[in-house]
Scaffold this active site. Structure first.
Site, mmCIF file in Angstrom:
data_model
loop_
_atom_site.group_PDB
_atom_site.id
_atom_site.type_symbol
_atom_site.label_atom_id
_atom_site.label_comp_id
_atom_site.label_asym_id
_atom_site.label_seq_id
_atom_site.Cartn_x
_atom_site.Cartn_y
_atom_site.Cartn_z
ATOM 1 N N SER A 197 0.791 -19.753 -15.489
ATOM 2 C CA SER A 197 -0.780 -20.485 -14.722
ATOM 3 C C SER A 197 -1.757 -20.712 -15.053
ATOM 4 O O SER A 197 -2.457 -21.442 -14.569
ATOM 5 C CB SER A 197 -0.010 -19.661 -13.557
ATOM 6 O OG SER A 197 -0.789 -18.055 -13.772
ATOM 7 N N HIS A 237 5.429 -19.256 -10.763
ATOM 8 C CA HIS A 237 5.290 -21.027 -10.545
ATOM 9 C C HIS A 237 6.128 -21.926 -10.848
ATOM 10 O O HIS A 237 5.995 -23.439 -11.266
ATOM 11 C CB HIS A 237 3.863 -20.610 -12.068
ATOM 12 C CG HIS A 237 2.398 -20.532 -11.041
ATOM 13 N ND1 HIS A 237 1.766 -20.388 -10.383
ATOM 14 C CD2 HIS A 237 2.466 -18.743 -11.000
ATOM 15 C CE1 HIS A 237 1.219 -19.211 -10.345
ATOM 16 N NE2 HIS A 237 1.228 -18.426 -11.044
ATOM 17 N N LYS A 247 4.075 -19.002 -3.220
ATOM 18 C CA LYS A 247 4.028 -19.978 -3.478
ATOM 19 C C LYS A 247 4.418 -21.446 -3.305
ATOM 20 O O LYS A 247 3.792 -21.518 -1.994
ATOM 21 C CB LYS A 247 3.687 -19.830 -5.265
ATOM 22 C CG LYS A 247 2.917 -19.264 -5.613
ATOM 23 C CD LYS A 247 2.768 -18.508 -7.262
ATOM 24 C CE LYS A 247 2.012 -17.689 -7.306
ATOM 25 N NZ LYS A 247 1.938 -16.264 -6.712
HETATM 26 C C1 LIG Z 1 3.944 -15.308 -13.156
HETATM 27 C C2 LIG Z 1 3.904 -14.912 -11.518
HETATM 28 N N1 LIG Z 1 4.406 -12.920 -11.660
HETATM 29 C C3 LIG Z 1 3.960 -12.674 -10.740
HETATM 30 C C4 LIG Z 1 2.706 -12.763 -10.145
HETATM 31 C C5 LIG Z 1 2.548 -12.106 -8.113
HETATM 32 O O1 LIG Z 1 3.481 -12.265 -6.929
HETATM 33 P P1 LIG Z 1 3.084 -12.840 -5.679
HETATM 34 O O2 LIG Z 1 1.003 -13.120 -5.938
HETATM 35 O O3 LIG Z 1 3.300 -13.335 -4.713
HETATM 36 O O4 LIG Z 1 2.395 -11.147 -5.361
HETATM 37 C C6 LIG Z 1 2.461 -13.871 -9.714
HETATM 38 C C7 LIG Z 1 1.136 -14.518 -9.119
HETATM 39 O O5 LIG Z 1 -0.128 -14.922 -9.719
HETATM 40 C C8 LIG Z 1 2.105 -14.902 -10.930
HETATM 41 O O6 LIG Z 1 1.372 -15.498 -11.526
#
Ligand SMILES: Cc1ncc(COP(=O)(O)O)c(C=O)c1O
Length: 440
Positions: free
Chosen positions: A230, A258, A290
Site C-alpha cells: 500500500s 489491498h 477496504k
Molecule cells: C497490509 C495490511 N494488513 C493489515 C491491515 C489492517 O487492516 P485493518 O485496517 O482492516 O485492521 C492493513 C491496514 O491498512 C494493511 O494495510
C-alpha cells in the site's frame, strides 16, 4: 571471633544501605527513605513520552510551515471518490473504498437489516457465547471466493495478523517477511517469540538466501508477503515465492488487505492475477475494511488451519465476534463484487489512466503497477506536507506519507483510486499537482 563477625555484618549492612540509597545503576532515580523509590519526573508524565514528543515535533514543524494538520480529517458523509470535508465536497484519494461499495444503498440496507434482526452486538466470543447465521454465511462466501476449504473472520484486520502469527508460530520457529510488511504482521511476529528476519522488498532471491542459510535451524518457517503493497502499489512475484517456500518446506502467507477486490479480472486477488491454484498459498489473509466495505479481517485456507485459529487464536477466542451489522455489509459487498465485475474493470481502467497520466507529466510513481494505489514520490517530508495542504485548498484530499513512515527521500503523496473516479477528476487532480509543484 564473634566480635569480628559482628564487625563484618555491620560493614555489609552499611554497604547494602548505601547501595539501596543509590539505586541500581540503570534505575530511573534514587530510592527514597521509607521504601518507595523516587523517580525522575519525566518517567511519570505522558508529555515526556517519546511518542508524544514526536507528535509535538511534527505539529510544530507543520505550524512553522503554515500547514494544517493533515491527520484526522472529518469526513461528513460517505468517503468515496468525493467526500465532504470542512463543509466542502472534495475529490478524495485518501480512502480504501476501492469498489465504491461503502455507501452503496444495497450494502447499507444489509447493515440495517442485520441490526433489525440481531441487535447491535454479539456481546462476547463466538466460541462460548454463540454465533449468528451471518458469521457462517460470510465465512463460507470468503472460502468460496478463495476456492479453499474454510475461512474465519476476526473483528479487526490488524488483530487478525497479530493473533494468527502470534498463535501459529513459536520460539523454535522462523518468520521471514518482506521488509515493507505491515505493522500488524510485525507485531504478530514479535508476539510469537519466533526468530524474525526481513528480506529485501519483493526480492524472492533474497528470501532464497535466507531460507538456504537458516531453514534447517528451525521447526516451522513462515514467509509473509503482501498481495499489493500500500505504500508503493506494487505486487510480489507470487509464483517465485511459492516455488521458494515449496523447495524449503515453509509456509507462505499472503496479506491481501489491498489486493482482494483489486487484482484479477474478477477482483479475486493475487491468485487470480497470477492464475495460481489457491492451495499454493498456505494462509490467505485479508481485511473486510477496504474493498469489502466493512470492518474486520479474515484467514482463509485449509480446514485444519482455520479450525485451529477458530478454537485457539487469542484474538478470536478471547474477543467479541464481529457484530452482525458489520458482517452483513461485507457479505453484501462480496456478492456485489461477483455480480458487478465491471466495478473491478473500472478500477483497473482508472488506476492505469492515473499511472499513465502521472508518468506523462514526469511524476515519480516508483514501482506502482497502477492498481488502486499510486504514489507520487516528491523527495522530502516538508514538500509532501505542503503539496497535500495546497491540494486540499484546491478541493483535493490526498494524504502525505512522511518520514519515518518512509525514508525521507521517498516522502510522497499517496493516491488511492476508486472505481468511481472519472478521467476528468484525474486530469483535474494531476493538473493541480503540477501547478502546486511548480509553485515555490
Ligand atoms: C497490509 C495490511 N494488513 C493489515 C491491515 C489492517 O487492516 P485493518 O485496517 O482492516 O485492521 C492493513 C491496514 O491498512 C494493511 O494495510
Amino acid at each position: 571471633m564473634s566480635q569480628h563477625r559482628d564487625q563484618i555484618k555491620a560493614q555489609l549492612l552499611a554497604r547494602t544501605r548505601q547501595r539501596s540509597r543509590q539505586g541500581p545503576s540503570n534505575a530511573p532515580g534514587p530510592a527514597a527513605e521509607g521504601g518507595a523509590s523516587r523517580v525522575a519526573e519525566r518517567f511519570t508524565r505522558f508529555d515526556s513520552h517519546p511518542g508524544y514528543q514526536q507528535i509535538a515535533m511534527m505539529r510544530e514543524g507543520a505550524r512553522r510551515l503554515g500547514l494544517t494538520d493533515p491527520f484526522f480529517k472529518v469526513h461528513e458523509g460517505t468517503a468515496g471518490a468525493t467526500s465532504r470535508i470542512d463543509g466542502c465536497e472534495r475529490l478524495n484519494f485518501a480512502s480504501y473504498n476501492y469498489l465504491g461499495l461503502s455507501g452503496d444503498a444495497r450494502v447499507n440496507r444489509a447493515a440495517c437489516d442485520a441490526v433489525a434482526s440481531y441487535g447491535t452486538s454479539v456481546s462476547a466470543s463466538r466460541v462460548v457465547s454463540g454465533e449468528r447465521p451471518i458469521h457462517g454465511e460470510l465465512e463460507r462466501a470468503l472460502a468460496e471466493a478463495y476456492a479453499v476449504e474454510d475461512a474465519v473472520v476476526f473483528v479487526s484486520g490488524h488483530a487478525t495478523n497479530v493473533s494468527t502469527l502470534g498463535y501459529l508460530m513459536g520460539p523454535k520457529d522462523l518468520i521471514l517477511h518482506d521488509e515493507y510488511i505491515h505493522n500488524s504482521s510485525l507485531v504478530g511476529a514479535q508476539l510469537s517469540g519466533a526468530k524474525r528476519m526481513s528480506f529485501a522488498h519483493n526480492d524472492p532471491e533474497a528470501l532464497e538466501v535466507l531460507l538456504t542459510r537458516h531453514r534447517h535451524q528451525f521447526e516451522r518457517v513462515l514467509v509473509v508477503i503482501e498481495g499489493l503493497y500500500s505504500m508503493d502499489g506494487d505486487v510480489p512475484d507470487l509464483p517465485r515465492f511459492i516455488d521458494a517456500k515449496n523447495r524449503h518446506q515453509a509456509w507462505l502467507m499472503v496479506d491481501e488487505a489491498h489486493s482482494f477486490g483489486v487484482l484479477g479480472e474478477r477482483g479475486l486477488g493475487l491468485r487470480e492475477h497470477y492464475d495460481v491454484p489457491p492451495g499454493d498459498v498456505d494462509i490467505w489473509m485479508g481485511t473486510l475494511s477496504k474493498a469489502l466495505a466493512g470492518c474486520g479481517g479474515y484467514i482463509a485456507g485449509c480446514r485444519e488451519l482455520v479450525e485451529t485459529l477458530r478454537y485457539l487464536a487469542p484474538g478470536f477466542l478471547y474477543s467479541v465476534g464481529l457484530p452482525a451489522q458489520v458482517a452483513a455489509p461485507s457479505l453484501a459487498a462480496l456478492e456485489l463484487m461477483h455480480q458487478e465485475p465491471e466495478r473491478v474493470q473500472k478500477l483497473h481502467d482508472i488506476s492505469r489512466y492515473f499511472l499513465e497520466q502521472a508518468k506523462a507529466l514526469g511524476f515519480d510513481t516508483g514501482s506502482s503497477i497502477g492498481a488502486a494505489v499510486v504514489p507520487v514520490i516528491v523527495g522530502s517530508s516538508p514538500l509532501a506536507a505542503r503539496l497535500s495542504h495546497d491540494l486540499f485548498q484546491r478541493g483535493i484530499n490526498v494524504q502525505p506519507i512522511l518520514h519515518p513512515a518512509v525514508p525521507e527521500k521517498s516522502a510522497r503523496l499517496r493516491f488511492f483510486l476508486s472505481c468511481e473516479h472519472t478521467r476528468e477528476q484525474i486530469d483535474q487532480t494531476l493538473d493541480a499537482l503540477a501547478t502546486a509543484m511548480a509553485t515555490p
